[in-house]
Design a protein around this motif. Structure first.
Motif, short mmCIF file in Angstrom:
data_model
loop_
_atom_site.label_atom_id
_atom_site.label_comp_id
_atom_site.label_asym_id
_atom_site.label_seq_id
_atom_site.Cartn_x
_atom_site.Cartn_y
_atom_site.Cartn_z
N ASP A 110 0.81 -1.22 0.00
CA ASP A 110 0.00 0.00 0.00
C ASP A 110 0.85 1.27 0.00
OD1 ASP A 110 -2.48 -1.38 0.12
OD2 ASP A 110 -2.18 -1.71 2.27
N LEU A 111 2.15 1.13 0.26
CA LEU A 111 3.03 2.29 0.35
C LEU A 111 3.80 2.50 -0.95
CD1 LEU A 111 4.61 1.99 3.93
CD2 LEU A 111 2.49 3.11 3.25
N ALA A 112 3.92 3.75 -1.37
CA ALA A 112 4.71 4.08 -2.55
C ALA A 112 6.19 4.19 -2.21
CB ALA A 112 4.23 5.40 -3.16
N ALA A 113 6.50 4.76 -1.04
CA ALA A 113 7.90 4.99 -0.66
C ALA A 113 7.96 5.39 0.80
CB ALA A 113 8.52 6.07 -1.53
N ILE A 114 9.18 5.35 1.34
CA ILE A 114 9.45 5.75 2.72
C ILE A 114 10.42 6.93 2.71
CG2 ILE A 114 10.53 5.06 4.91
CD1 ILE A 114 9.74 2.16 4.18
N GLY A 115 10.14 7.92 3.55
CA GLY A 115 11.06 9.03 3.76
C GLY A 115 11.47 9.08 5.22
N ILE A 116 12.68 9.53 5.47
CA ILE A 116 13.20 9.69 6.83
C ILE A 116 13.47 11.17 7.08
CG2 ILE A 116 15.20 9.30 8.35
CD1 ILE A 116 15.53 6.56 7.09
N THR A 117 13.02 11.66 8.24
CA THR A 117 13.48 12.96 8.72
C THR A 117 13.90 12.80 10.16
OG1 THR A 117 12.95 15.31 8.96
CG2 THR A 117 11.16 13.75 9.37
N ASN A 118 14.83 13.63 10.59
CA ASN A 118 15.55 13.35 11.83
C ASN A 118 16.08 14.62 12.48
OD1 ASN A 118 17.35 13.26 9.35
ND2 ASN A 118 18.87 13.50 10.96
N GLN A 119 16.35 14.51 13.79
CA GLN A 119 17.13 15.53 14.46
C GLN A 119 18.52 15.55 13.83
OE1 GLN A 119 17.59 15.09 18.67
NE2 GLN A 119 15.67 16.09 19.14
N ARG A 120 18.94 16.70 13.37
CA ARG A 120 20.26 16.82 12.75
C ARG A 120 21.33 16.94 13.84
NH1 ARG A 120 18.83 22.22 9.86
NH2 ARG A 120 18.45 22.60 12.07
N GLU A 121 22.58 16.77 13.44
CA GLU A 121 23.77 16.94 14.29
C GLU A 121 23.95 15.89 15.37
OE1 GLU A 121 22.38 20.80 12.70
OE2 GLU A 121 21.55 19.85 14.51
N THR A 122 22.87 15.25 15.83
CA THR A 122 22.99 14.20 16.85
C THR A 122 23.84 13.06 16.29
OG1 THR A 122 20.93 14.81 17.92
CG2 THR A 122 21.70 12.55 18.25
N THR A 123 24.91 12.70 17.01
CA THR A 123 26.03 11.96 16.44
C THR A 123 26.11 10.53 16.98
OG1 THR A 123 27.26 14.03 16.19
CG2 THR A 123 28.57 12.00 16.25
N VAL A 124 26.17 9.56 16.05
CA VAL A 124 26.28 8.15 16.40
C VAL A 124 27.48 7.55 15.69
CG1 VAL A 124 25.04 5.95 16.57
CG2 VAL A 124 23.74 8.08 16.39
N VAL A 125 28.25 6.75 16.41
CA VAL A 125 29.33 5.95 15.81
C VAL A 125 29.06 4.50 16.19
CG1 VAL A 125 31.81 5.48 15.77
CG2 VAL A 125 30.99 7.84 15.89
N TRP A 126 29.10 3.60 15.19
CA TRP A 126 28.74 2.22 15.46
C TRP A 126 29.65 1.23 14.72
CZ3 TRP A 126 25.93 5.46 12.31
CH2 TRP A 126 25.68 5.04 11.01
N ASP A 127 29.55 -0.03 15.15
CA ASP A 127 30.33 -1.12 14.57
C ASP A 127 29.69 -1.54 13.24
OD1 ASP A 127 30.91 -4.04 14.04
OD2 ASP A 127 32.19 -3.77 15.80
N ARG A 128 30.50 -1.57 12.17
CA ARG A 128 29.96 -1.90 10.85
C ARG A 128 29.45 -3.33 10.76
NH1 ARG A 128 30.79 1.46 6.53
NH2 ARG A 128 32.16 3.26 6.88
N LYS A 129 29.99 -4.24 11.55
CA LYS A 129 29.56 -5.64 11.48
C LYS A 129 28.28 -5.89 12.26
CE LYS A 129 34.02 -7.85 10.53
NZ LYS A 129 35.08 -8.76 11.07
N THR A 130 28.20 -5.32 13.46
CA THR A 130 27.07 -5.63 14.34
C THR A 130 25.97 -4.56 14.32
OG1 THR A 130 28.02 -4.49 16.26
CG2 THR A 130 28.68 -6.79 15.89
N GLY A 131 26.31 -3.34 13.89
CA GLY A 131 25.35 -2.24 13.95
C GLY A 131 25.19 -1.66 15.34
N GLN A 132 25.99 -2.14 16.30
CA GLN A 132 25.87 -1.67 17.68
C GLN A 132 26.66 -0.38 17.88
OE1 GLN A 132 23.86 -2.96 20.22
NE2 GLN A 132 23.07 -3.97 18.37
N PRO A 133 26.07 0.63 18.50
CA PRO A 133 26.81 1.88 18.75
C PRO A 133 27.93 1.66 19.76
CG PRO A 133 24.65 1.93 19.83
CD PRO A 133 24.68 0.69 18.99
N VAL A 134 29.01 2.42 19.62
CA VAL A 134 30.14 2.30 20.55
C VAL A 134 29.90 3.14 21.80
CG1 VAL A 134 31.76 1.84 18.67
CG2 VAL A 134 31.49 4.20 19.50
N SER A 135 28.90 4.02 21.75
CA SER A 135 28.54 4.85 22.90
C SER A 135 27.12 5.35 22.67
CB SER A 135 29.49 6.04 23.03
OG SER A 135 29.28 6.96 21.96
#
Length: 483
Positions: free
Chosen positions: A55-80
């Motif tokens: 039923d959906l044509a597409a998905i869009g994402i909007t977000n709080q900008r500047e909020t910073t995440v660093v994560w593990d590329r293999k697990t997707g888990q954030p380091v903090s």
């Protein structure tokens, strides 16, 4: 939120997530919790209307900008935990950078002053303070993103992308090339391997793999304030909107050329739709507006719910001489004073909780006036009306005072959640659900207009006292204390 072709919301689900304050000046979010809450509200919104992925044509994402995440590329888990845009722990490092070349040393490249607000300094803090993070980042084991990138990663099963609007808020993207800037990466000691690919705001990036929306194309990404600009159909140079949310953000479309600010505003990317040229904007960012109401509720207990502030403020005729400058994380546009802190000025024995509630609401309107004055000076354009959106536009007292203190009409659109709508528009354009920007402009309609009704002498007096209160908040902490 699920929208139809007319821009009307057909399904809504929402949940709060935790605000984490480990110590004064530090503001964090749990990225894993944000992903989990997002999965839950997506499923709930689909279920409420009995919708299937088809039923959906597409998905869009909007977000709080500047909020910073660093994560593990293999697990997707954030380091903090994520470092939120309001977090000021990097103030000492930012001040050190500013001493060597001034606060505006990177403005020509990035459109941004040196401030604790943006992602670059936050990334560096994580790399330098989380055990092993710098070594792992340089080895290509970690990924950085703002919340849009982290959500896209989890939604698509590992796509590492951002759009030009979010990238423009990292202080690492060159406004002219719309690519990561090598000099900025060197200045902040950030390895390029950590960064996502920069894409347009409206194109098919990949497909969702969550059960509720499996196979639906992810086709739009816009930072929240740029999304509201699109949702408000501000596509012509000189058109502007103000979003009253956690903070307050006034954006003016300046067309295909970035306009350098001399009045303390930010130059940012407004949007880039597919292969079309990017549009730019001037932005004034106010750190605390809706969040100040939450503070009054949660920290002082003066109201039981956020929407109770209007009734409390209406128990008095005016502010009783009380002014509240909410510089909890310093002052943003047009002052850029990291060392400012919140003050309540003008207290007498006459002042009561109603006056304080009114001062909280008026602070939002006064800060908007600060930004609008700067924006008109930078752009040379006088705004005829201000388009307003976000949660606080339901507050009639605030909207009337905003019109009064600006001395121009304030217009609320029929669809108030224009941030989510803008993301839906970007996604819909990418897949042909909407034909062009004309379709989006045709959807916009006014719900309510507030006309200014205050005499000039009173307006001038109120604003003069506001400026005096703002000056009292300056230089409350020194650099070491701030860090």
């Amino acid at each position: 939120m699920v929208f139809d072709r007319k821009g009307a919301a057909v399904a809504v689900a929402q949940k709060e997530h935790r605000q984490i304050y480990p110590q004064p000046g530090w503001v964090e979010h749990d990225p894993a919790e944000i992903v989990e809450r997002t999965r839950e509200v997506v499923a709930e919104a689909m279920e409420r209307r009995g919708l299937a992925p088809g039923d959906l044509a597409a998905i869009g994402i909007t977000n709080q900008r500047e909020t910073t995440v660093v994560w593990d590329r293999k697990t997707g888990q954030p380091v903090s935990n994520a470092l939120v845009w309001q977090d000021t722990r990097v103030a000492e490092f930012v001040a050190a950078l500013a001493r060597d070349g001034g606060q505006d040393r990177f403005r020509a490249r990035t459109g941004l002053p040196l401030a604790t607000y943006f992602s670059a300094a936050k990334i560096r803090w994580i790399l330098d303070n989380v055990a092993g993070a710098r070594r792992r980042a340089e080895a290509g084991e970690l990924a950085f993103g703002n919340i849009d990138t982290y959500l896209a990663w989890h939604l698509t099963g590992g796509l590492h992308i951002t759009d030009v609007t979010n990238a423009s808020r990292t202080q690492l993207m060159n406004l002219a090339t719309l690519d990561w800037d090598d000099e900025m990466l060197r200045a902040f000691a950030i390895p390029r391997a950590l960064l996502p690919e920069i894409r347009s705001s409206s194109e098919v990036y990949g497909s969702a793999n969550w059960d509720a929306v499996e196979g639906v194309p992810l086709a739009g990404i816009l930072g929240d304030q740029q999304a509201a600009l699109v949702g408000q159909a501000c596509f012509e140079p000189g058109e502007a909107k103000n979003t009253y949310g956690t903070g307050c953000f006034l954006l003016m479309n300046t067309g295909r050329r970035p306009v350098a600010s001399t009045c303390g505003l930010l130059t940012t990317v407004a949007y880039r739709m597919g292969g079309a040229p990017a549009h730019y904007a001037l932005e004034g960012s106010v750190a605390l507006t809706g969040a100040l109401v939450q503070w009054l509720r949660d920290n002082l207990g003066l109201i039981a719910a956020s929407d109770g502030i209007e009734a409390l403020a209406r128990t008095v005729e005016d502010n009783g001489g009380v002014y509240f400058v909410p510089a909890f994380s310093g002052l943003y546009a047009p002052y850029w004073k990291d060392s400012a802190r919140g003050v309540i000025a003008g207290l007498t024995r006459y002042a009561n909780r109603g006056h304080l509630a009114r001062a909280v609401l008026e602070a939002t309107a006064f800060q908007t006036r600060d930004v609008l004055d700067a924006m008109e000076q930078d752009s040379g354009v006088r705004l005829a009306t201000l388009r307003a959106d976000g949660g606080m536009v339901a507050n009639e007292l605030l909207m009337q005072f905003q019109a009064d203190i600006l001395d121009r009409p304030v217009v609320r659109p029929v669809t108030r959640e224009t941030t989510a709508l803008g993301a839906a528009y970007a996604a819909g354009l990418a897949v042909g659900y909407f034909t062009d920007l004309g379709d989006l402009r045709a959807n916009w309609a006014a719900d309510r207009t507030w006309q200014p009704a205050m005499d000039e002498a009173r307006r001038a007096g109120l604003y003069r006292n506001w400026k005096k209160a703002v000056a009292r908040s300056f230089d409350w902490v020194d650099e070491k204390e701030n860090g």
